[in-house]
Design a protein around this motif. Structure first.
Motif, PDB file in Angstrom:
ATOM      1  N   ALA A   1      -2.317  -8.733   0.886  1.00 31.31           N
ATOM      2  CA  ALA A   1      -3.444  -9.075   1.204  1.00 31.31           C
ATOM      3  C   ALA A   1      -4.071  -8.243   0.405  1.00 31.31           C
ATOM      4  N   ARG A   2      -3.745  -6.174   0.170  1.00 29.68           N
ATOM      5  CA  ARG A   2      -4.975  -5.772  -0.591  1.00 29.68           C
ATOM      6  C   ARG A   2      -4.537  -6.201  -1.632  1.00 29.68           C
ATOM      7  N   SER A   3      -3.948  -6.579  -1.983  1.00 31.96           N
ATOM      8  CA  SER A   3      -4.071  -7.052  -3.688  1.00 31.96           C
ATOM      9  C   SER A   3      -5.320  -7.830  -4.253  1.00 31.96           C
ATOM     10  N   LYS A   4      -5.344  -9.165  -2.503  1.00 34.63           N
ATOM     11  CA  LYS A   4      -5.995  -9.254  -3.141  1.00 34.63           C
ATOM     12  C   LYS A   4      -7.436  -9.141  -2.174  1.00 34.63           C
ATOM     13  N   ASN A   5      -7.810  -8.111  -1.579  1.00 35.98           N
ATOM     14  CA  ASN A   5      -8.611  -7.325  -1.312  1.00 35.98           C
ATOM     15  C   ASN A   5      -9.097  -8.479   0.346  1.00 35.98           C
ATOM     16  N   ALA A   6      -8.322  -9.473   0.875  1.00 37.27           N
ATOM     17  CA  ALA A   6      -8.377  -9.751   2.217  1.00 37.27           C
ATOM     18  C   ALA A   6      -8.846  -8.516   3.075  1.00 37.27           C
TER      19      ALA A   6
END
Length: 142
Positions: A94-99
């Motif tokens: 999720a962090r890699s998608k700026n969620a």
């Protein structure tokens, strides 16, 4: 509208939780072991739900998130576990998608994976009625 992408492969613990939520709330359930691609852009929030396998979410949920999660989406996490909750694997995706995380829920789930099979499993009887009610209340509070 919200969606929950889930995997429930051993005792159905996670499926019990997400179905309890779907029974009382408007949500689309997507089984990551069956569905590999889905446009998630139309959802207000996206949940990822799984049992915990060697401290990680099920690989099908992680793969689904890597392939389909939109940038800056609002996300929440649900896990069932015999021992300890662990969100690190899905958080990294999720962090890699700026969620943007809006919540997390965990409860015990009957577990006979690996060495627990030798002793007849742990967390027997879970998720129970109280766990399922707590999951519904969590979801309603998002």
């Amino acid at each position: 509208m919200k969606a929950i992408i889930y995997a429930s492969v051993h005792h159905g613990n996670t499926k019990k939780v997400v179905e309890a939520i779907a029974g009382e709330c408007e949500v689309e359930l997507i089984d990551a072991t069956q569905v590999k691609e889905k446009d998630l852009s139309g959802y207000d929030a996206i949940g990822f739900a799984s049992g915990i396998y060697y401290s990680k979410f099920h690989q099908s949920v992680l793969n689904f998130a890597k392939e389909n999660l939109c940038e800056n989406a609002k996300v929440f996490y649900i896990c069932t576990n015999g021992g300890n909750a662990s969100f690190k694997s899905i958080e990294e995706v999720a962090r890699s998608k700026n969620a943007i995380e809006i919540g997390r829920f965990s409860c015990k789930g009957y577990d006979t994976f690996g060495p627990f099979k030798l002793i007849g499993g742990i967390a027997k009887g879970h998720p129970d009625h109280k766990d399922l009610n707590s999951a519904v209340e969590f979801f309603k509070g998002l």
